[in-house]
Design a protein around this motif. Structure first.
Motif, mmCIF file in Angstrom:
data_model
loop_
_atom_site.group_PDB
_atom_site.id
_atom_site.type_symbol
_atom_site.label_atom_id
_atom_site.label_comp_id
_atom_site.label_asym_id
_atom_site.label_seq_id
_atom_site.Cartn_x
_atom_site.Cartn_y
_atom_site.Cartn_z
ATOM 1 N N THR A 186 0.844 -1.196 0.000
ATOM 2 C CA THR A 186 0.000 0.000 0.000
ATOM 3 C C THR A 186 0.877 1.243 0.000
ATOM 4 O OG1 THR A 186 -1.308 1.412 1.468
ATOM 5 C CG2 THR A 186 -0.245 -0.470 2.474
ATOM 6 N N GLY A 187 0.351 2.286 -0.614
ATOM 7 C CA GLY A 187 1.102 3.539 -0.628
ATOM 8 C C GLY A 187 0.890 4.367 0.632
ATOM 9 N N ALA A 188 0.108 3.852 1.564
ATOM 10 C CA ALA A 188 -0.166 4.611 2.794
ATOM 11 C C ALA A 188 1.130 4.878 3.540
ATOM 12 C CB ALA A 188 -1.117 3.829 3.690
ATOM 13 N N CYS A 189 1.194 6.039 4.185
ATOM 14 C CA CYS A 189 2.420 6.428 4.870
ATOM 15 C C CYS A 189 2.213 6.423 6.374
ATOM 16 C CB CYS A 189 2.852 7.826 4.417
ATOM 17 S SG CYS A 189 3.417 7.844 2.717
ATOM 18 N N ASP A 190 2.853 5.502 7.044
ATOM 19 C CA ASP A 190 2.811 5.514 8.509
ATOM 20 C C ASP A 190 3.902 6.457 8.992
ATOM 21 O OD1 ASP A 190 2.748 5.035 11.224
ATOM 22 O OD2 ASP A 190 2.234 2.918 10.953
ATOM 23 N N ILE B 201 7.277 -0.320 -5.427
ATOM 24 C CA ILE B 201 6.543 -1.582 -5.347
ATOM 25 C C ILE B 201 5.085 -1.418 -4.937
ATOM 26 C CG2 ILE B 201 8.587 -2.992 -4.868
ATOM 27 C CD1 ILE B 201 7.825 -2.915 -1.902
ATOM 28 N N CYS B 202 4.719 -0.217 -4.483
ATOM 29 C CA CYS B 202 3.353 -0.048 -3.985
ATOM 30 C C CYS B 202 2.540 0.794 -4.960
ATOM 31 C CB CYS B 202 3.360 0.670 -2.625
ATOM 32 S SG CYS B 202 4.352 -0.183 -1.412
ATOM 33 N N PRO B 203 1.242 0.551 -5.014
ATOM 34 C CA PRO B 203 0.411 1.411 -5.857
ATOM 35 C C PRO B 203 0.368 2.827 -5.289
ATOM 36 C CG PRO B 203 -0.956 -0.088 -4.559
ATOM 37 C CD PRO B 203 0.466 -0.483 -4.316
ATOM 38 N N ALA B 204 0.082 3.767 -6.168
ATOM 39 C CA ALA B 204 0.051 5.170 -5.745
ATOM 40 C C ALA B 204 -1.033 5.387 -4.694
ATOM 41 C CB ALA B 204 -0.203 6.070 -6.946
ATOM 42 N N ASP B 205 -0.709 6.271 -3.767
ATOM 43 C CA ASP B 205 -1.667 6.649 -2.725
ATOM 44 C C ASP B 205 -1.343 8.081 -2.384
ATOM 45 O OD1 ASP B 205 -3.461 5.497 -0.283
ATOM 46 O OD2 ASP B 205 -2.081 7.025 0.432
#
Ligand SMILES: Cc1cc2nc3c(=O)[nH]c(=O)nc-3n(C[C@H](O)[C@H](O)[C@H](O)COP(=O)(O)OP(=O)(O)OC[C@H]3O[C@@H](n4cnc5c(N)ncnc54)[C@H](O)[C@@H]3O)c2cc1C
Ligand code: FES
Ligand code: FES
Lengths: 159, 757, 291
Positions: free
Chosen positions: B471-475, B508-512
């Motif tokens: 996931t493109g989410a940013c922690d 490697i992650c989809p855009a978010d």
């Protein structure tokens, strides 16, 4: 011009040659690769760089490395024994006493120094013990709960 | 069996073991082979023309590898408001003009930080000083110096929101009051300062490790600024030491490190100093509010008219969004039938003001909640009562703006009412102030002009049943890695430790879009849930065939048990089904895909959370100092996915928003920030921290994953207002400009005494 | 960025004084470095030679005897003073003051001598030591001298130390009977530097609670820590009443010469002096009555 620094870090003896101006936090991070210790302000105000030097919590951004000559340093990397976490670390996990984690190493070291000196602090003494450490994420109360849990004996050190 | 097996449980954070052992690697910790260190030279003047930059001496310094200035750039300007070219106003490395103290003019890469810093002293910049303007009220006057070419009266953005017939409604009001407020600036003070390691290789590909809230934005903006293809730029977010709104714009560390690395084909690391962090990164937008509020005798609020001018600083940044949202949230959380907002953002020669946790909502909530208390007092109505009378309810339509589905405001009011009653009669000089608020769960704005879905996720199931979640989410500390892993595990019917999350790596992650506007739980949560459901469907197809289930039966997975919903004892092990599915599909990997973009949800957000907070203070009337004793919050954020996470967000918000009300400020002199250090910028520490209590209120949000919505930024909205109201309750003085310092309280107390005499 | 320097580690006071004499202007002394390193990082102080005196153990001690009073070596860390049973028993106000000075980490490594020599008018130890009528002992190759602490501070960050001199000892005389000393610092954030700090020592005479002697010291209220002598005069020789306390506060606030800065205006600081002098004196009086 470089000077010899002999000290132990997490029980491991080291001998280094460093420029006298080198600050303790840089020796730990850059020379020894112990990057668990952070630097948040570089001016003795945030506590992210806290390590235990000769049994006392200090801000490693504000101690000349050569002043640790002959001394013993404990950093966050020295808390766990192998894969067995220190009671404080377990308590931090259970209580969610961290978010971004950037202050956490320093918080743990201040907490350790506090409990080493006084295993039964009051809530006010716990607050005093971590007052030199800024946490921008948690609002401190979860950290205070984690320490309280340790004080109550909920997290015994494995023998 | 309880309804859920993972969500709602008190779990350890997935990044926990690394973070409590110091082994979590942040950008700040990264060292690459052959890496250089960069430093940035910044303008000492608030407004000046760059006549000449001589870098020759710096270049000759032993250990210096490269010096770059605006001349080494493509001369492009950028901002996250890509859709509006006129708002793309920031070059980052200034070519002809500097607009605030701290504006970058050159950058150096050298073998170590000391050498780079020494080199900065050797760069000679010839400036021609220009008249500067710092106050937004001055900036919009005819005679003010123009900060950006072609921008008349320095008006950067204007915003108008209106519904109903405001003028007519005021005529029907029994009571109208008009007040003025000033909301101060605030620094994010992330414990990890902005930093980046950029590595451009001989293969012409750029990799950036950076402390960011949106790897996708940085990828796209860097690519554009440097003339690279987006796919040739890979942005990786390692563990990140806080963001709070400061880290989703392209910053000077990222841009300068990339530029230097491109020039040298060597990795370059730039870490901003704490002083740079305070003076040359963005900050909360200061706002000047004028508000007219009209009501019937019974407290029904009929009309509100709001005019705001914001101190924008030198560039747009996310300030345009703050201007919009402060206008929208000025109507929150009440049902104004008639409402008008006019907002103006003025350029000034100060550090750019932009987004900070809550955007403009902490400001508007301070203003609105202060004023509603004044109104209640004037009309002789209880503060809780007036909020009940006007508060939003489920399924409410904000005319032409937004549709609110779930809303637990009234339950929250009840809880806080109870809490106040429990506290009973207070000793003298003590008071409890309340403040109600609401916030969005992610914005439906596409000023970035992304062609991608707002959120997306990919789930891959390995042969041993272990799940990779991309996931493109940013922690950034808020815990999205944990929350999203929980959502994934729940939907897929496996355990939390079956999930391994790979997040915020554009390679490697989809855009978010990233972590801002409190969007991750709802938007990314929906994408993850969809991806997990997609993967699950593939497993269930096989399971159904294998079990020979009647077509009318529903299949599901729970606790690693694949079963018929109505006959849960009939089932198979998840692990066996995974193996069978992969084998049965010619070895094809099981991949689930999910994405989410809100559609037909109004103009602001797909969902809103609500809450009410009560702050209790005790005032020392001789010094004006007050102690924050307790902050109790009734908050509803739909289904609670990660309870430890919500507690943390709430308590952390009290520290940050309490600071906004109590002590945090950025005083300036001629555009120079006077307290650029943690020693001088006052932050709440453990001894100052009040007790915090959370009162839970259950709601269910149909638009959110498992019924969840935001619990992040909204929590920063109420506290300043609650403190202001509490001080008023305690000693009868009202402070309309933040922060509410002891000195201001004492001054007001004296004035009050004088008036009484 | 810290400039490179030559690093010297004398082991005795004698050695340190010799080095100090030898390098004169080119050298700087470091004790705990808690204040100095910040200045060095900012490039405001850039010595050729840094003389590290922290290892001089002969200057790290806390002694007390019934005749001489309390003796604290200049290199004693704050935390040692805070924890010392000797200090807590006879000079509790010092331990209380230390407990609110900076953070534990800074108190562990920073020294009382470094604090005084740094000369910050907002420092906590100075007002307390002034109230306690302390003297400072200094040494150079030329010999030793002693001065009253109130004469030690000359201006912002400027002290009476001569070139070649080190502060060696803080001497606190025996506290007379029926004396109470209290220190309160006002700040917005608990552990912060003082916006204003006030220390008051009151000694009651044997007859009917007459104030025999009083010392009032103000921190962060002028360019140096100062005594509020006119305010003292209001109380001295009188039986202290609430009215007198108020008057003392009022007078102290006119005696003070505070500045306006980002933390507080001059006016507010005066107001704080007024309130704190009254409050602290009242508490000191209560303590004196119990003593
Ligand atoms: C974050 C922070 C918060 C603080 N808060 C407070 C506070 O609340 N209250 C307060 O009072 N102080 C406060 N301080 C100051 C602190 O008490 C001092 O920094 C510390 O005590 C200085 O001691 P040191 O040994 O580290 O001195 P150093 O930093 O080593 O030296 C300071 C100065 O004194 C000189 N010096 C040191 N020892 C001697 C000597 N024996 N003879 C001659 N010259 C000498 C040095 O050359 C230098 O100029 C704070 C400091 C920091 C960094
Ligand atoms: S980095 Fe050492 S205290 Fe902040
Ligand atoms: S967890 Fe982020 S600063 Fe403490």
């Amino acid at each position: 011009m470089k000077k010899e620094l002999r000290f132990t870090v997490n029980g491991q003896p080291y001998e280094l040659y460093i420029k006298p101006k080198t600050i303790l936090v840089e020796v730990l991070r850059a020379h020894l690769g112990l990057t668990g210790t952070k630097r948040g302000c570089d001016s003795s105000s945030c506590g992210a760089c806290t390590v235990i030097l000769n049994g006392m919590a200090v801000k490693s951004c504000s101690v000349l490395a050569l002043q640790a000559n002959g001394g013993e340093v404990l950093t966050v990397e020295g808390l766990a024994k192998g894969n067995e976490l220190h009671p404080l670390q377990k308590a931090f996990l259970d209580h969610g006493a961290f978010q971004c984690g950037f202050c956490t190493s320093g918080m743990l070291m201040s907490s350790k120094a506090l409990l080493d000196e006084n295993p039964n602090p009051t809530k006010e003494q716990i607050k005093e013990g971590i007052d030199g450490n800024i946490c921008r994420c948690t609002g401190y109360n979860s950290i205070i709960r984690a320490l309280t849990g340790v004080v109550k004996g909920e997290y015994k050190e494995e023998k | 069996m309880s309804k859920y097996s993972v969500i709602g449980k008190r779990v350890h954070r997935v990044d926990g073991p690394e973070k409590v052992t110091g082994s979590a690697k942040y950008t700040f910790d990264i060292v690459l082979h052959n890496m250089l260190y960069g430093k940035i030279l910044r303008s000492p003047y608030p407004h000046a023309r760059i006549v000449n930059i001589d870098t020759s001496q710096a270049e000759r310094l032993i250990g210096v590898k490269a010096v770059v200035t605006g001349k080494d750039t493509l001369g492009r300007k950028q901002s996250t408001w890509r859709r509006f070219p006129e708002l793309c106003d920031e070059e980052i490395l200034c070519r002809t003009k500097v607009r605030y103290i701290g504006d970058p003019v050159a950058a150096v890469a050298a073998i170590d930080e000391d050498t780079a810093e020494e080199a900065l002293d050797l760069i000679e910049v010839e400036y021609e000083l220009l008249p500067a303007v710092f106050d937004p009220m001055e900036a919009i006057k005819e005679e003010a110096p123009q900060i950006h070419e072609g921008v008349e009266l320095n008006i950067n953005v204007t915003r108008h929101i209106e519904w109903g017939d405001v003028d007519e409604a005021f005529k029907q009001c029994d009571y109208i009051r008009e007040d003025h407020f000033k909301c101060s600036s605030q620094a994010h003070v992330c414990m990890e300062t902005h930093c980046a390691v950029a590595s451009f290789g001989y293969d012409s590909k750029l990799t950036i490790w950076t402390s960011t809230q949106s790897s996708y934005y940085i990828q796209a903006l860097v690519a554009d600024m440097l003339g690279l293809r987006e796919g040739d730029v890979r942005v990786i977010k390692p563990h990140t030491g806080g963001g709070f709104g400061s880290k989703f714009e392209l910053d000077s560390a990222q841009f300068c490190a990339s530029l230097l690395s491109m020039k040298l084909c060597q990795p370059v690391k730039i870490v901003l100093s704490r002083e740079e962090e305070f003076t040359a990164t963005k900050r909360r937008t200061p706002m000047y509010y004028s508000v007219k509020l009209g009501a019937k005798k019974d407290g029904t609020m009929l009309a509100k008219e709001v005019r705001v001018i914001t101190e924008g600083g030198a560039y747009t940044g996310m300030g345009a969004t703050a201007l919009y949202l402060t206008g929208f949230f000025s109507s929150f959380p009440y049902k104004y039938p008639n409402y008008r907002y006019d907002g103006y953002r003025a350029y000034t020669n100060t550090a750019p003001a932009s987004a900070m946790r809550g955007f403009g909502a902490p400001q508007s909530t301070f203003v609105g909640e202060s004023q509603i208390d004044m109104l209640a007092e004037d009309l002789g109505i209880d503060p809780i009562e007036i909020r009940r009378k006007n508060g939003m309810t489920p399924d409410y339509e904000v005319p032409g703006q937004a549709h609110i589905q779930s809303c637990g405001l009234h339950q929250c009011l009840d809880k806080i009412d109870e809490h106040i009653k429990e506290r009973g009669e207070l000793p003298p000089n003590r008071g409890i102030g309340v403040s109600a608020y609401g916030f969005m769960s992610g914005g439906i704005f596409n000023w970035f002009d992304t062609p991608y879905a707002f959120s997306a996720a990919i789930v891959r199931i390995n042969i041993d049943g272990k799940v990779d979640l991309f996931t493109g989410a940013c922690d950034i500390g808020q815990g999205s890695d944990t929350t999203l892993s929980m959502i994934c595990a729940e939907e897929l019917g496996v355990h939390l430790d079956d999930i391994r999350i790979h997040a915020a790596d554009t390679g490697i992650c989809p855009a978010d879009l990233g972590a801002w506007g409190s969007r991750e739980t709802l938007m990314n949560g929906n994408a993850v849930k969809m991806a997990a459901a997609d993967a699950k469907r593939q497993l269930l197809e096989f399971a159904a065939a294998k079990l020979g289930a009647n077509i009318v039966y529903d299949m599901d997975i729970k606790d690693q048990w694949v079963h018929m919903v109505d006959r849960p004892e009939r089932g198979l092990s998840y692990f066996d089904i995974v193996k069978d599915t992969i084998r049965g599909r010619d070895g094809e990997t099981i991949i689930g895909r999910g994405h989410y973009t809100p559609h037909r949800k109004g103009m602001i957000s797909p969902a809103y959370s609500f809450g009410v907070q009560a702050a209790e203070v005790e005032v020392d009337t001789e010094t004006g100092k007050y102690k924050l004793i307790n902050v109790t919050t009734a908050h509803e954020s739909g289904t609670v996915i990660n309870p430890v996470g919500i507690e943390g967000q709430l308590e952390g918000a009290v520290m940050m928003a309490g600071g906004y009300g109590f002590c945090e400020d950025q005083p300036m002199d001629e555009g120079k920030i006077l307290n650029p250090s943690i020693a001088d910028y006052k932050l709440i520490r453990s001894l100052d921290m009040p007790e915090t209590k959370i009162l839970e209120v259950d709601t269910y949000e149909p638009e959110g994953p498992f019924g969840a919505k935001e619990a992040g930024e909204g929590l920063t909205n109420p506290t300043a207002g609650a403190i202001g109201n509490a001080v008023y309750k305690a000693v009868g003085v009202r402070i309309n400009d933040l922060p509410i310092t002891p000195e201001k309280v004492l001054k007001a107390l004296k004035e009050k005494k004088q008036q009484a005499e | 960025m810290i400039r490179d320097f030559e690093y010297l580690t004398p082991k005795t006071l004698e050695e340190a004084l010799t080095l100090l004499d030898k390098y004169g202007d080119e050298c700087k002394v470091i004790a705990g470095g808690q204040s100095l390193l910040i200045l060095m990082k900012q490039g405001l102080v850039a010595p050729e030679y840094l003389i590290d005196i922290k290892g001089i153990t002969e200057l790290n001690y806390i002694k007390s005897d019934a005749k001489e009073g309390l003796r604290i070596g200049a290199l004693t860390p704050h935390r040692a003073i805070e924890k010392s049973p000797v200090v807590r028993n006879g000079f509790a106000v010092l331990a209380e003051m230390e407990n609110r000075l900076a953070s534990i980490q800074t108190r562990n490594w920073g020294t009382i001598g470094g604090n005084l020599c740094h000369g910050d008018p907002a420092g906590d130890p100075a007002p307390v030591l002034i109230a306690l009528n302390a003297n400072l002992k200094m040494a150079s190759l030329k010999g030793e001298r002693t001065t009253a602490i109130e004469d030690f501070f000359l201006d912002y960050f400027e002290t009476a130390l001569e070139p070649g001199e080190l502060l060696t000892e803080i001497q606190v005389p025996v506290v007379p009977p029926h004396t109470g000393t209290v220190y309160i610092k006002f700040n917005v954030i608990e552990s912060d530097l003082a916006t204003v700090g006030v220390a008051v020592s009151i000694t009651l005479g044997s007859s009917e609670g007459i104030c025999q002697d009083v010392r009032i010291a103000l921190g962060a209220a002028a360019s140096t820590p100062v005594r509020a002598k006119q305010a003292e005069a209001v109380l001295r020789g009188k039986k202290i009443t609430d009215n007198l306390l108020r008057e003392a506060g009022q007078i102290a606030s006119t005696e003070a010469e505070p500045i306006s800065d980002i933390y507080a205006s001059e006016e507010y600081r005066r107001e704080l002096v007024k309130v704190l002098v009254k409050r602290v004196s009242r508490e000191a009086l209560a303590r004196a009555k119990q003593a």
